[in-house]
Structures are given as C-alpha cells and as structure tokens.
Motif scaffolding. Structure first.
Motif, PDB file in Angstrom:
ATOM      1  N   GLU A  76      -1.832  -5.003  -2.755  1.00 32.73           N
ATOM      2  CA  GLU A  76      -1.133  -4.289  -1.313  1.00 32.73           C
ATOM      3  C   GLU A  76      -1.764  -5.528  -0.022  1.00 32.73           C
ATOM      4  O   GLU A  76      -2.299  -6.697  -1.082  1.00 32.73           O
ATOM      5  CB  GLU A  76      -2.057  -3.473   0.036  1.00 32.73           C
ATOM      6  N   PHE A  88       3.209   0.874   8.130  1.00 35.02           N
ATOM      7  CA  PHE A  88       2.191   2.584   9.079  1.00 35.02           C
ATOM      8  C   PHE A  88       2.391   2.929   9.915  1.00 35.02           C
ATOM      9  O   PHE A  88       2.346   1.805  10.603  1.00 35.02           O
ATOM     10  CB  PHE A  88       1.634   1.416   7.876  1.00 35.02           C
ATOM     11  N   GLU A 148       2.582  -3.841   9.812  1.00 32.15           N
ATOM     12  CA  GLU A 148       2.034  -3.682   8.386  1.00 32.15           C
ATOM     13  C   GLU A 148       3.351  -3.722   7.404  1.00 32.15           C
ATOM     14  O   GLU A 148       3.396  -2.911   6.541  1.00 32.15           O
ATOM     15  CB  GLU A 148       1.035  -3.276   7.891  1.00 32.15           C
ATOM     16  N   THR A 149       4.406  -3.939   8.540  1.00 33.05           N
ATOM     17  CA  THR A 149       5.835  -4.102   8.355  1.00 33.05           C
ATOM     18  C   THR A 149       5.614  -5.914   7.291  1.00 33.05           C
ATOM     19  O   THR A 149       5.260  -6.512   7.215  1.00 33.05           O
ATOM     20  CB  THR A 149       6.322  -4.362   9.124  1.00 33.05           C
ATOM     21  N   GLY A 206       2.112   8.148   8.509  1.00 33.70           N
ATOM     22  CA  GLY A 206       1.913   7.891   7.298  1.00 33.70           C
ATOM     23  C   GLY A 206       3.115   6.578   6.632  1.00 33.70           C
ATOM     24  O   GLY A 206       3.304   5.523   7.609  1.00 33.70           O
ATOM     25  N   HIS A 207       2.516   5.736   5.214  1.00 29.86           N
ATOM     26  CA  HIS A 207       3.522   5.152   5.164  1.00 29.86           C
ATOM     27  C   HIS A 207       5.224   5.558   5.343  1.00 29.86           C
ATOM     28  O   HIS A 207       5.653   6.750   4.933  1.00 29.86           O
ATOM     29  CB  HIS A 207       3.355   5.192   3.828  1.00 29.86           C
ATOM     30  N   SER A 229       5.768   0.596  14.736  1.00 29.81           N
ATOM     31  CA  SER A 229       4.698   0.735  13.216  1.00 29.81           C
ATOM     32  C   SER A 229       4.288  -0.928  12.677  1.00 29.81           C
ATOM     33  O   SER A 229       4.982  -1.680  13.207  1.00 29.81           O
ATOM     34  CB  SER A 229       6.255   0.738  11.999  1.00 29.81           C
ATOM     35  N   ALA A 234       0.548   5.692  -0.075  1.00 30.08           N
ATOM     36  CA  ALA A 234      -0.131   6.888   0.164  1.00 30.08           C
ATOM     37  C   ALA A 234      -0.821   7.211  -1.564  1.00 30.08           C
ATOM     38  O   ALA A 234      -2.341   6.931  -0.450  1.00 30.08           O
ATOM     39  CB  ALA A 234       0.414   7.823   0.238  1.00 30.08           C
ATOM     40  N   ARG A 249       5.980   2.375   1.582  1.00 34.22           N
ATOM     41  CA  ARG A 249       5.181   1.261   1.462  1.00 34.22           C
ATOM     42  C   ARG A 249       4.726   0.961   3.065  1.00 34.22           C
ATOM     43  O   ARG A 249       5.311   0.712   3.470  1.00 34.22           O
ATOM     44  CB  ARG A 249       4.934   0.508   0.724  1.00 34.22           C
ATOM     45  N   SER A 250       3.104  -0.390   2.914  1.00 31.39           N
ATOM     46  CA  SER A 250       3.446  -1.180   3.400  1.00 31.39           C
ATOM     47  C   SER A 250       2.073  -2.168   3.231  1.00 31.39           C
ATOM     48  O   SER A 250       2.396  -2.267   2.144  1.00 31.39           O
ATOM     49  CB  SER A 250       2.412  -0.263   4.825  1.00 31.39           C
ATOM     50  N   GLU A 271       0.961  -1.709   0.123  1.00 25.01           N
ATOM     51  CA  GLU A 271       0.115   0.030  -0.434  1.00 25.01           C
ATOM     52  C   GLU A 271       1.257   0.987  -0.211  1.00 25.01           C
ATOM     53  O   GLU A 271       1.443   1.290   0.713  1.00 25.01           O
ATOM     54  CB  GLU A 271      -0.903  -0.209   1.179  1.00 25.01           C
ATOM     55  N   SER A 299      -0.529  -0.468  17.686  1.00 25.79           N
ATOM     56  CA  SER A 299       1.615   0.327  17.428  1.00 25.79           C
ATOM     57  C   SER A 299       2.440  -0.412  18.437  1.00 25.79           C
ATOM     58  O   SER A 299       2.432  -0.697  19.672  1.00 25.79           O
ATOM     59  CB  SER A 299       1.216   1.472  17.636  1.00 25.79           C
TER      60      SER A 299
END
Length: 399
Positions: A156, A359, A343-344, A364-365, A341, A126, A390-391, A124, A316
């Motif tokens: 994604e 994310f 969605e690594t 943000g990403h 973070s 931005a 991205r993530s 994913e 998180s």
C-alpha cells in the motif's frame, strides 16, 4: 489528398536505431513490423476521424493510418495538422492503434495521460495490510474494472508511473517499507516483475513521469524525506537520487507536464499547501511555484495536457483543485468529488480525470471510480467500480 510521411519515416528510423535486446519483446516485434511495412509501403490510409479506425486483426498488423486535423483530433491532442497511427497489436480501435509522434505534437506522448485504459495497482484493503491486484478499466466506455494481474508483493501507499508501454508501481509498505520498482506491460494482461529499487525504502510518496523516466518524490523512510528519485524506462535499473523538494514531507501526490514534475501537498507536519516543480530536462532541486486552495495530504493527482489537478485528501476533503502548467500560479477550486475521501488514486485520460478508491474514516475503503472532465470546471460523477475496495494504490494509464 497527398500525405507527406517523411516525419513518420524519420521517427521509425530513429526508434529502430535505438532498439536493443534490453527492450520489451513485444515492442521490438511491432517495431520490426513497422520497419518492414515502411520499406514496403507506397502510401498511408487516411481516415476522417479516429473513431473510423478499424478494429485490428492479424491482417492489419504493421499498417499505418493518418487522421486529418479537425474536431476529433483537436479535442484529444490539441494539434492542428493531423496524426499518424500504427497498428501495433490485435484488438479494438482504442487498444490496438499506437500514435506515432512526429516531432510536432509533443503533448500526444505525455505518459501521464492516456487514450485507452487506466490501471490501479496495489493499495490498502480492509483485510490488510495491502493488495497486489492490478485492475484495468476502459476510458472509451464506463465499465467496471477487471483484475488483469498481480504485483510482486501485497503493498500500500505506492507511487505510480507510466511509460508508453508499461506501468510502474514503486515503493510502498508490506507493512514494512520497500524499495521495489515493479513493472507490468500494457500490451498484454500479465503479472508485474521486479525491475529495480528506489534509493531508500519509502511509502506515502508521489510519482511523476516524463517520456523517458519515472520519478518519485517525498514520502516516509520512516522519517519524512525530500528526495527526488529517477529511474529509466528504456532499461530495467535502480533509481538515482537527482534532487530535493523544497520541504521534507510525506503524503504528497504527483503531477506531470511534458517538461516538469510537480509535487503537491503533504504533511510536514502540519499539512502543507505547497506546489513544488522540478525539471525533467536536467537533474535539479524543486522550486516552490504556487499553493493549493486547501492544505492537505494523501490526495490524488490528475493531468490534462495543460493543467494539473488535485482531488480529495486528508483532512477529509472533496475539493478538486486545478493549476496551470504554462505559468507558476496558485491553484483554484474547480469542483468536488462525490465524497470527502482521502488516500484516493489518480488516473488520467486525455479528456477526463479519474479518482479511484479511497478511504473515509468511520466508513472504510471505497471501490468507486469517478471522473470529471478537463474541458469544463465541474464536479465528478461516480461511473464504475474497482474489483476490490482499497486506498493508497498507484494509478497508471496507457496512451
């Protein structure tokens, strides 16, 4: 000293006997050169350490090298007798020499950690909803990633798999969920091709790799699923449903040993800390073999030859968890990544775990690539950058 190359000859003979027209052209070409060189060879050049292997040009192709046992090999492969390498392609020492498994050093061909390059595909961004970029970065030096190809679709929340010759990116959302299994070669930088389908459309699923097959487990279809899918590396084919996780969940991540796949964390809901394990040798359901230190989802998995790792996640978190492959046990907290973070994206070399992208709500990403050593329990350090922040992408690595 004299070197007995019978194991090497046996392995090349077996690989040649198994070859067919469905296999990658570059692989068949290098295999044919290996067979020719084997039939003509009177010996093998010995090097004291892997770092002494020369860069490969056209005159080296098809030649063999042997590295004696010692500190260099022990630290990378955990073996004690030495190793054979084959000059498979033109390039640097790290990218051009393929290690040849001789039946003793099974860890050396674990496709879930690499020795030369890591890859990050899709994810994913931005601008949304997803990216098709395949990034590549070196394990031997800390340098920013380069864009080396594209997936067949922008998407994604993908699962990543690695064979000894190719990277795979499975499933994901475009934003609609897909069944696509993409494949791209390690030997050259080029775009991926669509080579098969998962059994169901899904995203937010985990990826695992044996030496012969890719696996995906859990995810959203959109309902949470417990399905374990399996597809072969030897031919381009659809996946088959071969078992179930112990719970239905999305947002888990994968780890792989030589013998088993692991699926950790995820959301039921609520978030779970369960570590599931399923065997590669048979098609069977998973069993619950331990717990993470923190219940979470959308973390990333990394692998050494002996342990699985889990980094980051939602809620998180900056926690790096570690659990052993040799026994069924709970994970321990062994360090922190640089930021809280989720969605690594996980990638593994033979010596370090890598955490790419991610994310942070309100921020943000991320485009950072950070790494932590397998040899010591310690925090990660931010070393380089992806080409695009991205993530939720897929991680791969080449042996």
């Amino acid at each position: 000293m004299a070197i007995n190359i019978q194991n090497l000859i046996d392995q090349i003979t077996a690989k040649a006997a198994a070859a067919d027209s469905s296999m990658d052209t570059d692989y068949l070409l290098t295999l044919s050169k290996a067979v020719l060189a084997m039939n003509q060879a009177s010996g093998v050049i010995e090097y004291k350490q892997r770092e002494y292997l020369p860069d490969v040009d056209s005159s080296h192709l098809g030649s063999f090298a042997f590295i004696r046992s010692g500190i260099d090999l022990d630290s990378v492969y955990g073996d004690s007798y030495g190793a054979f390498f084959y000059a498979a392609r033109v390039g640097s020492r790290d990218s051009a020499w393929d290690r040849i498994k001789t039946g003793v050093d099974s860890d050396a061909e674990n496709p879930f950690f690499g020795t030369s390059f890591g890859y990050v595909s899709g994810g994913e961004i931005a601008a949304g909803p997803g990216s098709n970029v395949i990034d590549k970065f070196s394990f031997s030096v800390d340098a920013n990633a380069t864009d080396v190809g594209d997936l067949t679709q922008d998407r994604e929340n993908i699962a990543g798999n690695s064979s000894s010759t190719h990277g795979y990116s499975s499933g994901g959302s475009t934003p609609t969920r897909v069944t696509t299994i993409d494949k791209f070669p390690f030997v050259i930088d080029e775009n991926a091709t669509d080579v098969g389908d998962l059994t169901v459309t899904k995203d937010l699923h985990a990826g695992q790799s044996s030496s012969t097959h890719g696996y995906t487990s859990g995810g959203s279809t959109p309902a949470r699923t417990n399905i374990i899918d399996k597809f072969p590396f030897s031919v381009d084919a659809n996946a088959a449903d071969v078992g179930n996780l112990t719970i239905f969940r999305n947002g888990p991540w994968g780890n792989s040993s030589n013998d088993n796949g692991y699926t950790s964390g995820g959301s039921i809901p609520p978030f779970t800390n369960v570590i599931d394990k399923f065997p590669f040798s048979t098609d069977a359901n998973a069993t619950d073999v331990g717990d993470l230190t923190v219940s979470r989802y959308t973390a990333s998995g990394q692998n050494s030859s002996t342990h699985g790792y889990a980094s980051g996640g939602n809620p998180s978190s900056n926690v790096i968890d570690k659990f052993t492959f040799s026994s069924d046990a709970n994970a321990t907290d062994v360090g922190d990544i640089t930021q809280n973070s989720q969605e690594t994206i996980g990638v593994s070399s033979s010596t370090d775990g890598y955490v790419a992208g991610g994310f942070i709500p309100g921020v943000g990403h991320l485009n950072n690539i950070e790494k932590f050593p397998f040899s010591a329990d310690t925090n990660s350090t931010d070393t380089t950058d992806l080409t695009v922040a991205r993530s939720g992408g897929a991680g791969q690595q080449v042996l």
